[in-house]
Design an enzyme around this catalytic site. Structure first.
Site, PDB file in Angstrom:
ATOM      1  N   CYS A   1       0.937  -1.220  -0.227  1.00 41.02           N
ATOM      2  CA  CYS A   1       0.087  -0.031   0.083  1.00 41.02           C
ATOM      3  C   CYS A   1       0.794   1.293   0.143  1.00 41.02           C
ATOM      4  CB  CYS A   1      -0.845   0.046   1.156  1.00 41.02           C
ATOM      5  SG  CYS A   1      -0.309  -0.078   2.613  1.00 41.02           S
TER       6      CYS A   1
ATOM      7  N   CYS B   1      32.496  37.727  14.538  1.00 36.75           N
ATOM      8  CA  CYS B   1      32.672  38.671  13.510  1.00 36.75           C
ATOM      9  C   CYS B   1      31.713  39.312  12.749  1.00 36.75           C
ATOM     10  CB  CYS B   1      33.872  38.365  12.765  1.00 36.75           C
ATOM     11  SG  CYS B   1      33.767  37.195  11.484  1.00 36.75           S
TER      12      CYS B   1
ATOM     13  N   CYS C   1      34.922  29.740  10.727  1.00 37.51           N
ATOM     14  CA  CYS C   1      34.659  30.814  10.162  1.00 37.51           C
ATOM     15  C   CYS C   1      35.589  31.455   9.116  1.00 37.51           C
ATOM     16  CB  CYS C   1      34.339  32.092  11.383  1.00 37.51           C
ATOM     17  SG  CYS C   1      34.172  33.684  10.579  1.00 37.51           S
TER      18      CYS C   1
ATOM     19  N   HIS D   1      -1.516   1.559   7.592  1.00 38.34           N
ATOM     20  CA  HIS D   1      -2.005   1.267   6.190  1.00 38.34           C
ATOM     21  C   HIS D   1      -1.907   2.708   5.490  1.00 38.34           C
ATOM     22  CE1 HIS D   1      -4.342  -0.506   2.825  1.00 38.34           C
ATOM     23  NE2 HIS D   1      -5.260   0.711   3.035  1.00 38.34           N
TER      24      HIS D   1
END
Ligand SMILES: *[C@@H]1O[C@H](CO)[C@@H](O)[C@H](O)[C@H]1NC(C)=O
Ligand SMILES: *[C@@H]1O[C@H](CO)[C@@H](O)[C@H](O)[C@H]1NC(C)=O
Ligand SMILES: [Zn+2]
Length: 353
Positions: free
Chosen positions: A19, A171, A218, A299
């Site tokens: 299903c 920063c 960074c 189902h």
């Protein structure tokens, strides 16, 4: 006179716990552009090198879609030939175990895309540095780069682009990354009452703090810093698939959330989540994969708005029956299929002209 066949109101036989597959197949069969692609055999011109062995999944998918829309009776169709191909492509679908419909959708779209990819030789270009251009330009270039290797009808319809912005708390430097997405998996907020789809999207795009072990590097500070991360949608797909994360893995057991998520059938406006708020990002719902039961068993059914008659129908394996649009929203909704309002308007203009 009302003929259920010839307008796609044909069911799919359950082959034993299939299903999940039937539910997704019906949602895709009601995806207007994908259906037409199959009905007009356009996929044949896109098949990779016309090598049939490498296009068996698309062929079976197209055949099945054609059967659903051209069958001369309303008797349910067996998807067994199609199942043979999907399990060749993804062996996890061998056998008759209950599977997750969203995972199945991912595998299926990926398989179809690979077979009808217009790119047959992928370029091996080095990673380019787009950091000197504006964010918008970078997004465009990244998208074009993606298309250089992944370009198909499936991409035309389902793939969008997500922007993630990482801002250094020290920063203020902001770096951006652009990634294609095939669907969005949305978290559901824990609450005792109901939540809205917008709440889920807000949770998905909420600023996230990356600290401790998760601290990224960074580029300006050249060291790991606490950063905030945020998602926005850079490019909206024609078909937006939203997956509600109802199942969560906790230790060994999977549990299911049955929170009622309220979602609009019409005019879902996603501008608030766009990188550029001036874009048009309005969507209408046309299909839902519905899951009842627990994580252990359950189902799947599908609710689809028929593209010919504009009414909603329930697809419960071999049974197809009309339903009221007021029943579409329920705490069983699991995967939502939205179509961009701009592309549905285009279709009306095409039909009228
Ligand atoms: C969703 O499907 C299940 C069975 O598959 C059904 O019991 C349930 O009523 C459906 N939800 C709605 C709102 O019809
Ligand atoms: C789907 O069909 C089964 C019988 O095949 C039935 O037990 C079930 O209630 C139906 N579910 C819905 C939502 O119609
Ligand atoms: Zn920094």
């Amino acid at each position: 006179l009302f003929l259920p066949f010839l307008i796609g109101l044909v069911g799919l036989r359950n082959l034993g716990n299939t299903c999940f597959m039937n539910s997704i197949l019906q949602c895709l069969s009601n995806t207007h552009d994908l259906r037409d692609y199959c009905l007009r055999n356009t996929h044949r011109t896109d098949l990779n090198n016309n090598c049939r062995a490498k296009a068996a999944l698309m062929e079976e998918f197209a055949k099945l879609t054609q059967s659903l829309w051209t069958s001369s009776s309303s008797e349910a169709i067996s998807p067994s030939d199609f199942k043979m191909q999907i399990q060749k492509y993804a062996p996890r679908f061998v056998g008759y175990n209950q599977q997750d419909a969203q995972e199945f959708l991912r595998f299926l779209l990926d398989g179809l895309h690979n077979e009808v990819n217009r790119v047959t030789v992928k370029p091996r270009s080095p990673m380019e540095d787009f950091d000197h251009v504006s964010d918008d330009e970078k997004g465009k270039r990244m998208w074009n780069k993606y298309l250089e290797s992944e370009d198909s009808k499936v991409v035309d319809l389902f793939v969008g682009q997500l922007k993630s912005s990482l801002t250094c708390n020290e920063c203020g430097f902001c770096s951006t990354v652009f990634d294609p997405f095939w669907d969005l998996s949305l978290p559901i907020a824990k609450t005792s009452g109901e939540v809205s789809l917008m709440d889920c999207l807000r949770l998905f795009t909420k600023e996230d703090v990356l600290d401790g072990n998760e601290r990224p590097t960074c580029h300006r500070c050249k060291t790991r810093r606490k950063c905030t991360k945020k998602f926005t949608i850079q490019k909206f797909p024609k078909i937006l698939v939203l997956h509600l994360k109802r199942f969560s893995e906790c230790r060994v057991r999977t549990s299911k959330l049955s929170t009622f998520v309220n979602f609009p059938l019409k005019e879902l406006d996603l501008r608030e989540f766009a990188s550029d708020n001036s874009v048009n990002a309005v969507y209408n719902l046309y299909a839902v994969s519905n899951h009842t039961g627990s994580s252990l068993g359950g189902h799947y059914t599908a609710y689809c708005r028929n593209p010919c008659v504009g009414e909603w129908y329930t697809y419960n394996d071999s049974r197809v029956s009309p339903m009221s649009s007021s029943q579409v929203r329920s705490s069983d909704a699991y995967v939502l299929f939205y179509e961009s309002a701009a592309s549905s308007r285009m279709k009306v203009i095409k039909i009228l002209s």
